[in-house]
Motif scaffolding. Sequence first.
Motif: not given
Length: 159
Positions: A33-45
């Motif tokens: 859940p702490y990942f959500a705190s930065i509001k990330p957008l995975i642009t390539e995987l």
Amino acid sequence: MSEHNYLLKLRAQCLKLPFGARIFSMMFARKAPYFASIKPLITELKPNFCQLTFNKRKAVENHIGTVHAIAVCNGMEMAMGALAEASIPKHLRWLPKGMQVNYLAKTDSDVRVEAKATEDTWQVGDQPIEVTAYRADGTVVAAGHITIYVSEKPQKPKS
């Protein structure tokens, strides 16, 4: 490997939807859940590579108005985790062991994070995953590696 990987399949399904990249990123961010705190957008995987971005905003700033170093590390850890899940062979598992990061410049803009590995990474033992964070002008703001421990999955008991 990639066509059979659950995370890459999920991403491909999400990308068919409107705002699919955002939906996928939110779903993955829920793993920790702490990942959500930065509001990330995975642009390539893809196997052995992950790129994500997050915006500079008040919630991730420090007392001098730049992106907090821990927010940058949070992005690095998420990119590494997505890379690991998208890359590791099915008979192996991974666990993070440590992180070594050098802070190289002030982060005064939105952030792009990249995590990189190689095919050689996916063998038993301590393995480094390269992580690098960039500000909008391309300047490297933080660089280092996250060490993961790769091990064999335990054999399931035969019934």
